[in-house]
Write a protein that holds these residues in place. Structure first.
Motif, PDB file in Angstrom:
ATOM      1  N   LYS A  88       0.825  -1.204   0.000  1.00 27.65           N
ATOM      2  CA  LYS A  88       0.000   0.000   0.000  1.00 27.65           C
ATOM      3  C   LYS A  88       0.861   1.257   0.000  1.00 27.65           C
ATOM      4  O   LYS A  88       0.676   2.168  -0.823  1.00 27.65           O
ATOM      5  CB  LYS A  88      -0.916  -0.003   1.227  1.00 27.65           C
ATOM      6  CG  LYS A  88      -1.771   1.254   1.363  1.00 27.65           C
ATOM      7  CD  LYS A  88      -2.633   1.177   2.612  1.00 27.65           C
ATOM      8  CE  LYS A  88      -3.448   2.453   2.790  1.00 27.65           C
ATOM      9  NZ  LYS A  88      -4.290   2.403   4.014  1.00 27.65           N
ATOM     10  N   SER A  89       1.811   1.344   0.906  1.00 27.97           N
ATOM     11  CA  SER A  89       2.689   2.512   1.000  1.00 27.97           C
ATOM     12  C   SER A  89       3.944   2.369   0.157  1.00 27.97           C
ATOM     13  O   SER A  89       4.555   3.372  -0.213  1.00 27.97           O
ATOM     14  CB  SER A  89       3.089   2.757   2.461  1.00 27.97           C
ATOM     15  OG  SER A  89       1.974   3.110   3.248  1.00 27.97           O
ATOM     16  N   LEU A  90       4.331   1.132  -0.123  1.00 25.60           N
ATOM     17  CA  LEU A  90       5.600   0.871  -0.812  1.00 25.60           C
ATOM     18  C   LEU A  90       5.363   0.030  -2.069  1.00 25.60           C
ATOM     19  O   LEU A  90       5.876  -1.093  -2.189  1.00 25.60           O
ATOM     20  CB  LEU A  90       6.577   0.157   0.131  1.00 25.60           C
ATOM     21  CG  LEU A  90       6.834   0.824   1.484  1.00 25.60           C
ATOM     22  CD1 LEU A  90       7.684  -0.072   2.376  1.00 25.60           C
ATOM     23  CD2 LEU A  90       7.495   2.188   1.295  1.00 25.60           C
ATOM     24  N   PRO A  91       4.603   0.538  -3.033  1.00 21.85           N
ATOM     25  CA  PRO A  91       4.253  -0.280  -4.195  1.00 21.85           C
ATOM     26  C   PRO A  91       5.438  -0.655  -5.075  1.00 21.85           C
ATOM     27  O   PRO A  91       5.383  -1.669  -5.786  1.00 21.85           O
ATOM     28  CB  PRO A  91       3.263   0.606  -4.971  1.00 21.85           C
ATOM     29  CG  PRO A  91       3.558   2.000  -4.518  1.00 21.85           C
ATOM     30  CD  PRO A  91       3.967   1.876  -3.078  1.00 21.85           C
ATOM     31  N   SER A  92       6.519   0.107  -5.037  1.00 22.11           N
ATOM     32  CA  SER A  92       7.651  -0.195  -5.911  1.00 22.11           C
ATOM     33  C   SER A  92       8.536  -1.312  -5.363  1.00 22.11           C
ATOM     34  O   SER A  92       9.416  -1.809  -6.068  1.00 22.11           O
ATOM     35  CB  SER A  92       8.501   1.055  -6.139  1.00 22.11           C
ATOM     36  OG  SER A  92       9.122   1.456  -4.933  1.00 22.11           O
ATOM     37  N   TRP A  93       8.320  -1.722  -4.097  1.00 24.10           N
ATOM     38  CA  TRP A  93       9.236  -2.689  -3.491  1.00 24.10           C
ATOM     39  C   TRP A  93       9.187  -4.048  -4.163  1.00 24.10           C
ATOM     40  O   TRP A  93      10.199  -4.723  -4.279  1.00 24.10           O
ATOM     41  CB  TRP A  93       8.966  -2.839  -2.000  1.00 24.10           C
ATOM     42  CG  TRP A  93       9.863  -3.885  -1.391  1.00 24.10           C
ATOM     43  CD1 TRP A  93       9.503  -5.069  -0.846  1.00 24.10           C
ATOM     44  CD2 TRP A  93      11.292  -3.831  -1.309  1.00 24.10           C
ATOM     45  NE1 TRP A  93      10.613  -5.762  -0.433  1.00 24.10           N
ATOM     46  CE2 TRP A  93      11.718  -5.019  -0.703  1.00 24.10           C
ATOM     47  CE3 TRP A  93      12.234  -2.886  -1.701  1.00 24.10           C
ATOM     48  CZ2 TRP A  93      13.061  -5.293  -0.473  1.00 24.10           C
ATOM     49  CZ3 TRP A  93      13.573  -3.163  -1.474  1.00 24.10           C
ATOM     50  CH2 TRP A  93      13.975  -4.358  -0.860  1.00 24.10           C
TER      51      TRP A  93
END
Length: 279
Positions: free
Chosen positions: A150-155
């Motif tokens: 949700k907060s870190l979609p690129s991970w």
């Protein structure tokens, strides 16, 4: 008893009661750059590089710290408790390839504190099914928990793409002619000072497997702790030249890897900042 062939008390995140939405408060965002995108905090960017492209040495502690912060952000987004101590250093990565010898000298190859010293790992398998339905960011596998991104979609893309890139680079460097002499010297030192096997081709990895096997056969915790401490000292004594040579050869390759993947790294750094990560 722990093994170590594998792969924090200050507050690094905003509190668990902070807003879950990364964009809920513009005051949490860095000032925009001239092209309209948020400026990347240099220390966050440095931490992201340390996590994406490991090097032997103290930067491994920065990588561990950011990994625990990342998991804590994911836990918060999924309604779980974050780690209570993001500076805990017991969750080591591949110490055979990327050793932090200062940390090993201080705390041994295995930290024998209570298992929950750094806080229990969030159990993403227990997440409410309502949170696992959708939306599902691109690249999130079936069976994974979408709320983690949700907060870190690129991970998801960063972890899958960059880890394989860097593993290939590290193995190539380890096989290079420049590493052969120091590998043989390291193996000889480890064998002579520990009495355990270490191959010339893979001195640190083969030796740590030997250590795991040896320690697993000890009868008492006292014996295990005594010999684990002794063998940790042997490793620090013998692996210094290996770590220094390997790091020196990796550093220019890391500069190249960062430039080739800068857009993805900077996007992840911006997401961390918006999610409340404080380096």
């Amino acid at each position: 008893m722990a093994t170590f062939t594998a792969g924090c008390a200050s507050t690094i995140l905003t509190s668990a009661s902070a807003p879950e939405s990364a964009g809920s408060s513009t005051s949490e965002l860095p000032s925009p750059s001239s092209d309209g995108s948020p400026v990347v905090d240099p220390q966050i960017m440095s931490d992201v590089i340390d996590l994406a492209f490991f090097l032997p040495g103290p930067s491994m502690r920065r990588a561990m710290r950011l990994q625990r912060a990342k998991v804590s952000i994911e836990a918060r987004d999924c309604g779980l408790a974050p780690y209570k101590d993001l500076d805990y250093t017991g969750d080591r990565y591949d110490q055979a390839m990327f050793p932090d010898l200062e940390l090993i000298a201080e705390n041994n190859l295995v930290e024998t504190e209570e298992e929950d010293a750094g806080g229990k790992e969030p159990d993403f398998g227990s997440v409410d099914p309502k949170r696992t339905a959708s939306p599902r960011p691109d690249g999130v596998l079936i069976g994974d928990v979408p709320c983690r991104y949700k907060s870190l979609p690129s991970w998801r893309k960063a972890s899958s793409d960059l880890s394989s890139i860097w593993t290939d680079v590290a193995l190539e460097v380890l096989s290079s002619p420049q590493m052969q002499g120091v590998k043989r010297a390291t193996a000889k030192c480890l064998r002579e000072n520990s009495g355990l096997k270490a191959s010339d081709d893979d001195p640190t990895g083969s030796w740590m497997r030997s250590v795991d096997y040896y320690l697993s056969g000890l009868g008492t915790d006292a014996q295990w702790q005594r010999d684990e401490t002794r063998l940790s000292k042997v490793f620090v004594q013998c692996a210094g030249d290996f770590a220094t040579q390997f790091k020196g050869l990796l550093e220019p390759r890391r500069v190249q890897a960062v430039e080739r993947n800068r857009e993805l790294l900077e996007q992840f750094a911006r997401e961390l900042s918006a999610a409340g990560y404080v380096p």
